[in-house]
Design a protein around this motif. Structure first.
Motif, PDB file in Angstrom:
ATOM      1  N   UNK A  51       0.826  -1.213   0.000  1.00 27.85           N
ATOM      2  CA  UNK A  51       0.000   0.000   0.000  1.00 27.85           C
ATOM      3  C   UNK A  51       0.862   1.266   0.000  1.00 27.85           C
ATOM      4  N   UNK A  52       1.973   1.226   0.733  1.00 25.44           N
ATOM      5  CA  UNK A  52       2.900   2.355   0.748  1.00 25.44           C
ATOM      6  C   UNK A  52       3.501   2.562  -0.635  1.00 25.44           C
ATOM      7  N   UNK A  53       3.875   1.464  -1.289  1.00 23.37           N
ATOM      8  CA  UNK A  53       4.424   1.558  -2.639  1.00 23.37           C
ATOM      9  C   UNK A  53       3.397   2.159  -3.594  1.00 23.37           C
ATOM     10  N   UNK A  54       2.144   1.777  -3.459  1.00 26.39           N
ATOM     11  CA  UNK A  54       1.088   2.340  -4.312  1.00 26.39           C
ATOM     12  C   UNK A  54       0.928   3.836  -4.054  1.00 26.39           C
ATOM     13  N   UNK A  55       0.954   4.234  -2.789  1.00 24.68           N
ATOM     14  CA  UNK A  55       0.854   5.650  -2.450  1.00 24.68           C
ATOM     15  C   UNK A  55       2.056   6.422  -3.005  1.00 24.68           C
ATOM     16  N   UNK A  56       3.245   5.839  -2.872  1.00 29.31           N
ATOM     17  CA  UNK A  56       4.443   6.473  -3.420  1.00 29.31           C
ATOM     18  C   UNK A  56       4.350   6.596  -4.935  1.00 29.31           C
ATOM     19  N   UNK A  57       3.849   5.570  -5.595  1.00 29.59           N
ATOM     20  CA  UNK A  57       3.708   5.591  -7.055  1.00 29.59           C
ATOM     21  C   UNK A  57       2.817   6.755  -7.480  1.00 29.59           C
ATOM     22  N   UNK A  58       1.659   6.875  -6.879  1.00 26.35           N
ATOM     23  CA  UNK A  58       0.727   7.948  -7.247  1.00 26.35           C
ATOM     24  C   UNK A  58       1.343   9.315  -6.939  1.00 26.35           C
ATOM     25  N   UNK A  59       1.914   9.452  -5.758  1.00 29.74           N
ATOM     26  CA  UNK A  59       2.496  10.726  -5.346  1.00 29.74           C
ATOM     27  C   UNK A  59       3.653  11.124  -6.251  1.00 29.74           C
ATOM     28  N   UNK A  60       4.552  10.176  -6.535  1.00 30.21           N
ATOM     29  CA  UNK A  60       5.711  10.503  -7.368  1.00 30.21           C
ATOM     30  C   UNK A  60       5.308  10.807  -8.803  1.00 30.21           C
ATOM     31  N   UNK A  61       4.272  10.160  -9.307  1.00 29.75           N
ATOM     32  CA  UNK A  61       3.790  10.486 -10.654  1.00 29.75           C
ATOM     33  C   UNK A  61       3.293  11.932 -10.695  1.00 29.75           C
ATOM     34  N   UNK A  62       2.572  12.345  -9.663  1.00 29.48           N
ATOM     35  CA  UNK A  62       2.090  13.730  -9.606  1.00 29.48           C
ATOM     36  C   UNK A  62       3.250  14.719  -9.482  1.00 29.48           C
ATOM     37  N   UNK A  63       4.252  14.365  -8.689  1.00 31.68           N
ATOM     38  CA  UNK A  63       5.419  15.232  -8.527  1.00 31.68           C
ATOM     39  C   UNK A  63       6.183  15.335  -9.848  1.00 31.68           C
ATOM     40  N   UNK A  64       6.359  14.219 -10.546  1.00 32.73           N
ATOM     41  CA  UNK A  64       7.061  14.237 -11.836  1.00 32.73           C
ATOM     42  C   UNK A  64       6.301  15.118 -12.834  1.00 32.73           C
ATOM     43  N   UNK A  65       4.985  15.019 -12.836  1.00 34.56           N
ATOM     44  CA  UNK A  65       4.162  15.846 -13.712  1.00 34.56           C
ATOM     45  C   UNK A  65       4.341  17.325 -13.372  1.00 34.56           C
ATOM     46  N   UNK A  66       4.279  17.647 -12.092  1.00 38.40           N
ATOM     47  CA  UNK A  66       4.432  19.030 -11.646  1.00 38.40           C
ATOM     48  C   UNK A  66       5.825  19.569 -11.982  1.00 38.40           C
ATOM     49  N   UNK A  67       6.858  18.754 -11.753  1.00 39.79           N
ATOM     50  CA  UNK A  67       8.217  19.180 -12.093  1.00 39.79           C
ATOM     51  C   UNK A  67       8.341  19.441 -13.591  1.00 39.79           C
ATOM     52  N   UNK A  68       7.707  18.603 -14.393  1.00 42.89           N
ATOM     53  CA  UNK A  68       7.732  18.803 -15.841  1.00 42.89           C
ATOM     54  C   UNK A  68       7.102  20.127 -16.246  1.00 42.89           C
ATOM     55  N   UNK A  69       5.988  20.473 -15.614  1.00 43.76           N
ATOM     56  CA  UNK A  69       5.335  21.751 -15.907  1.00 43.76           C
ATOM     57  C   UNK A  69       6.225  22.929 -15.524  1.00 43.76           C
ATOM     58  N   UNK A  70       6.852  22.832 -14.353  1.00 37.87           N
ATOM     59  CA  UNK A  70       7.730  23.909 -13.894  1.00 37.87           C
ATOM     60  C   UNK A  70       8.961  24.007 -14.790  1.00 37.87           C
ATOM     61  N   UNK A  71       9.527  22.870 -15.179  1.00 38.04           N
ATOM     62  CA  UNK A  71      10.683  22.885 -16.086  1.00 38.04           C
ATOM     63  C   UNK A  71      10.324  23.490 -17.436  1.00 38.04           C
ATOM     64  N   UNK A  72       9.142  23.180 -17.947  1.00 42.22           N
ATOM     65  CA  UNK A  72       8.702  23.761 -19.219  1.00 42.22           C
ATOM     66  C   UNK A  72       8.595  25.276 -19.096  1.00 42.22           C
TER      67      UNK A  72
END
Length: 148
Positions: A51-72
């Protein structure tokens, strides 16, 4: 690798998101290795690790998306002010995401799961992302790293 149609034994969602399923497995392995070898990382059982891995997966995907927007935004910046603001935003997202991960783990799992403090969770996230990238490269080749 060619797409194969979903069969009755493999749900269509799994076929469509196979990289996400592999990521989850990678996260479970890395997390459990951290639980075993890093005293600050604690999980009271395998189900909680999953369950922790699933939470990390969702959270890190959102962070990667947000970082991509900021980098753009940073790459598209034409003024020093926008560049500086974007760089600060990138730092806030990078550092703040670790605090958000710690907060979410505490809210969802309480004392049953602990990822340590800022430094252990930062190292864990780096290892998770490097492991994910390595496994994706191994399974799908370099072009498929953006998959999932």
């Amino acid at each position: 690798m060619t797409e194969q149609p979903a069969t009755a034994t493999v749900p269509a969602w799994v076929v469509a998101h196979r990289a996400d399923v592999v990521d989850l497995f990678v996260y479970v392995v890395v997390l459990n290795l951290a639980v075993e070898h890093v005293p600050a990382v604690i999980s009271e059982g395998f189900t909680l690790s999953l369950l922790t891995a699933a939470l990390l997966k969702v959270t890190l995907e959102l962070v990667i998306l947000l970082k991509g927007l900021v980098l753009a935004r940073l790459r598209a910046a034409t003024t020093r002010r926008v560049q500086t603001t974007s760089a600060v935003m990138l730092w806030v997202v990078a550092a703040g995401s670790k605090l958000v991960v710690l907060w979410l783990i505490d809210i969802v799992f309480g004392g049953s799961v602990s990822l340590g403090g800022f430094i252990p969770v930062t190292l864990l996230v780096l290892v998770l992302l490097m492991s994910r990238s390595a496994v994706r490269r191994l399974l799908y080749g370099a072009p498929a790293l953006e998959e999932g």
